[in-house]
Design a protein around this motif. Structure first.
Motif, PDB file in Angstrom:
ATOM      1  N   SER A  13       0.715  -4.748   2.937  1.00 24.41           N
ATOM      2  CA  SER A  13       2.165  -4.638   3.083  1.00 24.41           C
ATOM      3  C   SER A  13       2.698  -3.311   2.557  1.00 24.41           C
ATOM      4  CB  SER A  13       2.861  -5.802   2.369  1.00 24.41           C
ATOM      5  OG  SER A  13       2.451  -7.045   2.909  1.00 24.41           O
ATOM      6  N   GLN A  14       1.999  -2.701   1.586  1.00 24.36           N
ATOM      7  CA  GLN A  14       2.459  -1.447   1.002  1.00 24.36           C
ATOM      8  C   GLN A  14       2.052  -0.225   1.821  1.00 24.36           C
ATOM      9  OE1 GLN A  14       0.903  -1.574  -2.976  1.00 24.36           O
ATOM     10  NE2 GLN A  14       2.512  -2.942  -3.739  1.00 24.36           N
ATOM     11  N   MET A  15       1.140  -0.385   2.757  1.00 25.80           N
ATOM     12  CA  MET A  15       0.698   0.737   3.582  1.00 25.80           C
ATOM     13  C   MET A  15       1.669   0.966   4.726  1.00 25.80           C
ATOM     14  SD  MET A  15      -3.344  -0.152   4.025  1.00 25.80           S
ATOM     15  CE  MET A  15      -4.345  -0.688   2.625  1.00 25.80           C
ATOM     16  N   ASP A  16       1.671   2.208   5.240  1.00 30.19           N
ATOM     17  CA  ASP A  16       2.433   2.417   6.468  1.00 30.19           C
ATOM     18  C   ASP A  16       1.727   1.669   7.590  1.00 30.19           C
ATOM     19  OD1 ASP A  16       0.739   4.377   8.221  1.00 30.19           O
ATOM     20  OD2 ASP A  16       0.738   5.288   6.243  1.00 30.19           O
ATOM     21  N   THR A  17       2.452   1.319   8.627  1.00 26.48           N
ATOM     22  CA  THR A  17       1.935   0.410   9.653  1.00 26.48           C
ATOM     23  C   THR A  17       0.689   0.950  10.338  1.00 26.48           C
ATOM     24  OG1 THR A  17       4.220  -0.277  10.034  1.00 26.48           O
ATOM     25  CG2 THR A  17       2.598  -0.977  11.647  1.00 26.48           C
ATOM     26  N   ALA A  18       0.661   2.242  10.613  1.00 27.55           N
ATOM     27  CA  ALA A  18      -0.491   2.816  11.308  1.00 27.55           C
ATOM     28  C   ALA A  18      -1.760   2.693  10.462  1.00 27.55           C
ATOM     29  CB  ALA A  18      -0.228   4.282  11.646  1.00 27.55           C
TER      30      ALA A  18
END
Length: 424
Positions: free
Chosen positions: A222-227
């Motif tokens: 959840s903390q990562m960017d979507t890509a």
């Protein structure tokens, strides 16, 4: 085939065509990716930067490289066309090291770097070729000494400085098992964790996330960017990725599935239709599948694939085309030990276990566990109502679902010595 311990100079690899198992060229080598390691160990080669015909640059893991010759680099498996994204902890040999000065006088520069194979498909940097300018030569130009080859330890850029930076932690992780990397991630402070996650390569991070408690898996993704999150999910085993996606908000899950590699997303979507505690919900859609004309030699070659878990490598499945799940009509299965007892040219279809009935995708956990225990097996085929092989369920899949929900979290809180000695 490159002999173990024979060195290959990287300047001679750059520009070579990459050919797949069918002999078709898919691109050319543009650089070699490596990373530093702790405790005085040689930098390890991570993979190749490959330029496709469309000029896009992708990453090819070194484990996929089957052979390096003076004319080409042969690879195994399919090409992942995701764009190469360099991590902070990585060194590009040609871009970062070639022509680099190693003395304050700028008179000694790196001409080339060699690598050698230390184990099957595992490569490390070995030596560095240097050239020194000696001052004013004829016609007022700088003179040059003949190239000198030295060990990698003599190059400061290839020695990891002491400390606890993200790069240092990533280097330590390079020789750890995924479960131990997960333990280290679990113990990091939030700021350090974010830096390390950003520096880790997708494959290592994906394997570590699979070993974390579910709540920590969700938090990290959840903390990562979507890509980046989509790339990580693509690297995870499909069954583990499906379990994680099930726990995400529906709109977030769908967005990630849309951004994943189509083939990986397709595998995950097919698993999502099954209930979690069923054979279909636990299985992997990527077992070893052969056609009816395959020989023992071909079967053993597939079983030797390093990316396979020991459980998946213990059995091959025979189907009619297509040979990807959901396959054509399921024909049967052959145990690895039986393959070892037969001549290489024997057809695997003549060695099927006639007493092995496949599991149905809706078979509940209790039935699956009894099946494996009854037949002393570590993997079992899963076949749907149409007679197609849709996957295989392994004993570790079953254990993951039989243990208490918080068992991974409990392992994180125990001293490493207890875990390594088998305490539960």
């Amino acid at each position: 085939m490159v002999a173990k311990d024979s060195q290959v100079f990287i300047s001679r690899v750059i520009g070579l065509p990459i050919v797949d198992a069918a002999g078709d060229q898919v691109g050319r080598v543009k650089d070699v990716v490596c990373y530093l390691r702790t405790d005085g160990k040689a930098p390890r080669v991570k993979g190749l930067v490959v330029e496709l015909f469309a000029r896009a640059r992708i990453f090819m893991p070194i484990i996929r490289v089957r052979d390096i010759t003076p004319n080409q680099v042969a690879i195994l498996g399919q090409v992942d066309t995701r764009k190469f994204q360099r991590r902070e902890s990585e060194i590009l040999v040609a871009a970062d090291l070639f022509d680099r000065s190693i003395e304050r006088t700028n008179r000694t520069k790196i001409l080339d770097v060699s690598m050698h194979q230390v184990r099957n498909r595992e490569w490390e940097l070995l030596s560095v070729a240097l050239r020194t300018t000696t001052g004013v030569g004829r016609f007022g130009l700088g003179g040059r000494t003949p190239p000198k080859v030295v060990g990698w330890r003599e190059i400061p850029e290839l020695i990891l400085k002491t400390g606890r930076t993200a790069a240092h932690l990533v280097a330590e992780f390079s020789d750890m098992k995924a479960a131990d990397v997960a333990r280290e991630l679990h113990d990091l402070e939030p700021e350090s964790l974010a830096a390390v996650v950003d520096a880790l390569d997708d494959e290592t991070l994906a394997e570590a996330i699979e070993e974390l408690p579910e709540d920590e898996q969700i938090e990290l993704i959840s903390q990562m960017d979507t890509a980046r999150a989509a790339d990580i999910l693509s690297e995870m085993d499909p069954d583990d990725a499906a379990d994680l996606i099930k726990d995400l908000p529906q709109d977030v899950a769908e967005d990630l599935l849309q951004r994943m590699e189509p083939e990986d997303a397709s595998d995950v979507r097919r698993l999502l239709v099954y209930e979690e505690f069923t054979a279909g919900g636990m299985m992997t859609p990527e077992p070893i599948i052969l056609d009816t004309g395959a020989t023992v030699a071909e079967a053993l070659a597939h079983a030797r694939e390093e990316s396979l878990t020991p459980a998946l490598a213990s059995m091959v499945f025979v189907t009619r085309p297509p040979l990807e799940t959901p396959s054509g009509r399921y024909v049967g299965a052959v145990h690895f030990q039986r393959l070892l007892r037969e001549p290489p040219t024997t057809l695997v279809v003549n060695m099927l276990d006639d007493n092995l009935e496949p599991l149905h995708p809706q078979a509940p956990l209790a039935q699956v566990s009894r099946f494996l225990a009854t037949y002393n097996m570590v993997v079992a085929p899963v076949v749907n109502d149409d007679g197609a092989l849709v996957g295989a369920v392994t004993v570790d899949d079953v254990l993951d679902h039989m243990l208490p929900d918080d068992w991974r979290g409990d392992q994180m809180d125990r001293p490493a010595t207890e875990v390594n000695h088998g305490a539960l």
